[in-house]
Design an enzyme around this catalytic site. Structure first.
Site, mmCIF file in Angstrom:
data_model
loop_
_atom_site.group_PDB
_atom_site.id
_atom_site.type_symbol
_atom_site.label_atom_id
_atom_site.label_comp_id
_atom_site.label_asym_id
_atom_site.label_seq_id
_atom_site.Cartn_x
_atom_site.Cartn_y
_atom_site.Cartn_z
ATOM 1 N N ASP A 1 0.852 -1.179 0.000
ATOM 2 C CA ASP A 1 0.000 0.000 0.000
ATOM 3 C C ASP A 1 0.893 1.235 0.000
ATOM 4 O O ASP A 1 2.040 1.187 0.444
ATOM 5 C CB ASP A 1 -0.892 -0.005 1.247
ATOM 6 N N ASP B 1 -1.265 -4.044 6.468
ATOM 7 C CA ASP B 1 -1.418 -3.929 7.922
ATOM 8 C C ASP B 1 -2.861 -3.870 8.400
ATOM 9 O O ASP B 1 -3.113 -3.723 9.589
ATOM 10 C CB ASP B 1 -0.670 -2.689 8.431
ATOM 11 N N ASN C 1 29.362 -40.845 2.762
ATOM 12 C CA ASN C 1 28.387 -39.751 2.710
ATOM 13 C C ASN C 1 28.305 -39.012 4.039
ATOM 14 O O ASN C 1 28.181 -37.787 4.087
ATOM 15 C CB ASN C 1 27.005 -40.290 2.341
#
Length: 977
Positions: A324, A592, A685
């Protein structure tokens, strides 16, 4: 037609009601018909159900299968480790599942209170949940609207609708019909919405909808929906599918080959399973969790609170941020910006007079004073106080208060024997009581057209405008609104929500990070456009009405070129975000209010602020401690750092594992014994993953943080094949030399390959962790330290007491030196060929991930480029800051200040492009400047940038008769082409 366009009698007939309300019996009957005026909570899931839902994740399922396979192929320890990783990640997801329920619970609190209703022609108080369509509600200051209403009576009624429309100014309500087929909530002046607040006056309204059918109820519908799959979740799914395909293909191939070579069926099955599992980067979830947790901790220090760890990567990959205007670009506070007379000039007399014509309360002492009242009156007083304008020179004799019938207020002042009426109000309400105007310091007959043109011009610039008129008045006992006549129109007071000081700079920084800002607001299009242009945005604007007129395909095209949307409803905001996501953008939304809940839920990541309403914070994934784009920029960099380090782990592990497994698969056909036992494969690994557990602490090259990136399975596959192939080539070299040097000692052969395989994955990390030469990018100390420890462990294990249990044989020094030589050569080859790989594949990748956008430069961006041009085109390597400023002023076609130049010089210094001697006020260009400029020359922005460079070149040539030839060559036609 909506209820706003219907007369009161028609509405009463439709709801079978009257101005006296419903009867108690009718209200009870309707309660059974329509149900409670409530937002129903989602059915709560049992703990077991929540846990099971977490286990549906494809990567979790894959790792669970890998854990079982590891256990039955001798890797009990690794199986337990993988299982722990899975459990930790399932628990993290389990605790995130309460977010939607919390959001609904907070929303429901907005409508649980008691309200005054007319029942049986009497005023009674009822629980808001028992309100039904047709009820007549009494509205008073301080009360919250209990349902969606059509106003039937209004007496100075003002309602704060910010939770629905996002507009901060209270709205004056009336019961008048509005003739329109379709209307935005912002213009529904005869309607009141559930959850909004009466801030002034009183009135009555008839209930037209309750519960989930209200405007706020539609917001709750969004909160009840299952959250859309985020970009991060899609990436994880895609990567999991890629791994499963690798396992199936690899396992099938290895098992078939080993079976055909007459090896034991059981041994072949276990060996193929171990190899296939070896491809899996089993530590990936814990690597991601560590990286995201570290990122969340660092972001919290910058004011970014992460509620959901997985959105950190989405924040880094975000390429569109929707927000906004209010609170993002502006301070969400009305301020007096200008005071203009009818000649178009700033006139101090206007603010002096206006400072008397206010209705405020001032509380406090001389050090700190608090002013309360209407926003515009407060703005006038605060400005006057700041400018040192005294309001004590004249005595206020009487105040004629504002009302919505007149739409103006007046005061009578006395200065000695002189009495003056000062009137302030909306220009259209002030003009009818004015007969003269003042221009050129003379009073003449009022020219309404001239006043109207100036008013429209100021309004078009985004100002909220009040007019000011005066006349001398005789002394008398009592004054009233009837004295507002024959005034002299003096000019206009101009108000706006001031920009944040950092707004333009913040937008520029986001653009430099490859993030495009789009404004989505419920505010006025003219005001929104003006404010967006002030921060350097080249505005392409659409309104909510335009959006409603588009089908989904048209909207998908429109959102690419439009960057400002005004007069939007929450549903329209959500639709715009969905269109952007369908265009493969990673979208964030900053909001908000309650009206922001739908877009917050629709975006890849919802961002809210600490001061937001609870419902917005609950719907959001990230909470900012301050509403600032600066904070978001810092969060984006942390997100990209996390993403970059996660990518390093994936590329390193998958390519190394794939290479090793392919080597084992091929060599197992040649040998009459298994080249490595299943548990030894898993041990390889486990140790090689050790250093990579600290990869989240690694430094990331600046170039990797400049643009949003995304997981690309095609790139991972190509990288794994390319570097895995190199790894296999050196594995075969190791096999050959080992067979030559160890003779028939199978345990020694396996030991040699265990050491080479494990160390190669550790060593190569430092080559492929950066696209630069390894010595140009320092790894973190943690990564380096753990790598050394794991390397020593690998070498020392065959000499330890555990070697017999692990079926290792201590290699002689000659073999260790041979392996060391192979590793050094392997590192050098990877270091040499990586540049070719990245130059071939990365440009294509970034073109796909970062969609091409419109080429535009903000004023800040142009100023930075003008400064770079001036520093480069001046023949001296060191110039004074004052001369730099003078050259720029002569070259650019927009206003600049020394403060802007100094701030941007500091940015150039931080990037290493210049060094600054603040004491001598000089700036020197550095070697990196040439690299930076050449990168700009090859960018899509150069055709725009070069125009400012040419202006600067002309200025320097005219002033100094000399232009730096090293850079002047970039401006010739051959270079431009």
């Amino acid at each position: 037609m909506g209820y706003w366009s219907k007369g009161l009698e028609e509405i009463f007939r439709e709801f079978n009601s009257s101005s006296n309300g419903l009867s108690g019996a009718e209200a009870n009957a309707r309660l059974k018909q329509y149900g409670l005026n409530d937002i129903p909570k989602r059915k709560e899931k049992a703990a077991l159900s929540l846990l099971l839902s977490q286990m549906k994740d494809l990567l979790v399922i894959t790792l669970a299968i890998v854990s079982v396979i590891s256990f039955f192929t001798g890797g009990e320890t690794e199986a337990i480790i993988i299982l722990v990783i899975v459990v930790v990640n399932v628990l993290v997801g389990f605790f995130q599942e309460y977010k939607s329920e919390n959001a609904l619970r907070k929303l429901a609190l907005l409508i649980r209170y008691r309200v005054k209703v007319l029942r049986d022609d009497k005023v009674v108080e009822v629980d808001t949940r028992n309100i039904v369509p047709g009820d007549v509600i009494l509205l008073e200051t301080g009360e919250r609207i209990p349902a969606d209403l059509r106003i039937i009576e209004a007496d100075e009624l003002e309602i704060d609708e910010s939770v629905v429309t996002g507009e901060s100014f209270p709205v004056h309500k009336s019961s008048d019909i509005i003739v329109a087929e379709k209307l935005e909530p912002q213009r529904m002046l005869n309607m009141a919405f559930l959850g909004t607040l009466v801030v002034n006056g009183k009135g009555k309204g008839i209930v037209i909808s309750t519960g989930m059918k209200t405007t706020l109820g539609r917001v709750a519908t969004y909160l009840k929906l299952v959250e859309p799959e985020t970009n991060y979740q899609r990436n994880i799914k895609s990567f999991s599918r890629f791994l499963i395909k690798c396992i199936i293909v690899g396992m099938s191939f290895i098992f078939l080959v080993n079976t055909l070579t007459v090896k034991s069926f059981i041994d072949s099955a276990l060996f193929s399973l171990a190899l296939a599992v070896g491809i899996i980067p089993e530590s990936l979830p814990i690597i991601i969790t560590i990286g995201l947790s570290r990122g969340a901790m660092l972001m919290s220090r910058s004011g970014v609170i992460v509620k959901k760890l997985s959105v950190i990567e989405d924040l880094g990959n975000m390429d569109v941020l929707c927000a906004d205007k209010t609170g993002t670009l502006t301070q969400n506070k009305i301020a007096l910006h200008d005071y203009i007379d009818l000649d178009g000039n700033r006139n101090e007399e206007l603010i002096e007079l206006a400072s008397h014509c206010v209705s405020v309360m001032e509380v406090g002492g001389e050090i700190e004073r608090t002013v309360t009242g209407s926003p515009m009156d407060v703005a006038i007083v605060e400005y006057a106080n700041k400018q040192g304008i005294s309001r004590s020179g004249s005595e206020i004799v009487e105040l004629i208060p504002f009302n919505y019938t007149r739409r103006r207020m007046s005061v009578i002042t006395r200065d000695g024997d002189r009495y003056l009426i000062i009137c302030k109000g909306a220009p259209e309400s002030l003009l009818p009581v004015c007969s003269t105007m003042r221009t050129d310091n003379k009073v003449s007959r009022l020219n309404e057209d001239r006043v109207q043109r100036l008013f429209e011009d100021l309004s078009g610039k985004g100002y909220r405008v009040l007019g000011l008129g005066v006349r001398e008045i005789e002394k008398k006992e009592d004054y009233s609104a009837s004295d507002e006549h024959d005034l002299t129109f003096l000019g206009f007071l101009c108000f706006l929500d001031p920009l944040k000081p950092t707004a333009e700079q913040s937008i520029q920084e986001l653009r430099e990070l490859g993030v495009e800002i789009k404004i989505l607001t419920g505010d006025n299009p003219i005001v929104t456009k003006a404010r967006a242009e002030e921060v350097g945005m080249k505005v392409e604007l659409l309104t909510g009405k335009d959006v409603d007129g588009m089908d989904d395909e048209s909207l998908r095209k429109a959102v690419e070129k439009t960057n400002v949307f005004a007069r939007l409803t929450p549903e329209q905001k959500a639709r715009i975000i969905q269109a952007l996501r369908k265009n493969d953008h990673v979208v964030g939304f900053l909001g908000d209010g309650v009206n922001d809940a739908p877009p917050l839920k629709s975006a890849d990541l919802g961002i809210s602020v600490d001061e937001a309403v609870d419902i917005a914070k609950e719907a959001a994934d990230i909470i900012l401690t301050e509403s600032s784009l600066d904070v978001i920029s810092k969060g984006i960099l942390e997100g990209r750092t996390t993403f970059a380090n996660t990518t390093k782990y994936i590329l390193n592990t998958v390519s190394a594992n794939l290479g090793n497994m392919a080597s084992l698969a091929v060599i197992s056909v040649v040998l009459d014994f298994l080249p490595m036992l299943p548990f030894q494969v898993l041990l390889t690994n486990l140790i090689s993953d050790g250093p990579l557990l600290s990869i989240s602490t690694d430094r990331v090259d600046e170039e990797e943080l400049r643009r949003p990136k995304n997981w690309d399975i095609g790139l991972i596959g190509r990288f794994s094949a390319f570097f895995g192939g190199i790894s296999s080539a050196f594995d075969f070299m190791t096999f050959g030399l080992a067979l030559l040097l160890v003779g028939g000692n199978i345990a020694l052969f396996r030991t040699c390959w265990f050491i080479e395989s494990t160390l190669s994955e550790i060593v190569v990390t430092f080559a492929i962790r950066t696209k630069k030469r390894f010595y140009q990018s320092r790894p973190s100390r943690t990564l380096l330290g753990i790598s050394i420890m794991c390397g020593l462990l690998t070498v020392l294990l065959p000499y330890s007491q555990a070697s017999a249990y692990l079926e290792f044989y201590p290699p002689p020094m000659t073999l260790l030196l041979t392996i060391g030589g192979i590793l050094l050569l392997y590192f050098m080859v990877d270091e040499t060929v990586k540049k070719r790989f990245w130059s071939r594949y990365v440009p294509v990748l970034e073109q796909v991930v970062v969609p091409r956008k419109r080429i535009e430069l903000s004023r800040v961006q142009r100023l930075v480029q003008g400064m770079v041009a001036t520093i480069c085109l001046r023949s001296e390597s060191e110039i004074s800051i004052d001369s730099l400023f003078d050259d720029l002023k002569s070259s650019v076609d927009y206003p600049i200040s020394q403060e802007q130049v100094v701030r941007n010089l500091d940015r150039l210094r931080r990037f290493g492009l210049v060094t600054i001697d603040w004491r001598e006020r000089t700036v020197r260009r550095e070697e990196l400047m040439k690299e930076y400029v050449m990168r700009q020359v090859t960018s899509e922005f150069w055709p725009v940038i070069v125009k400012d460079w040419q202006r600067v070149s002309s200025t320097i040539q005219a002033k100094y008769n000399q232009v730096n030839p090293e850079y002047q060559g970039l401006l010739v036609p051959e270079a431009l082409s």
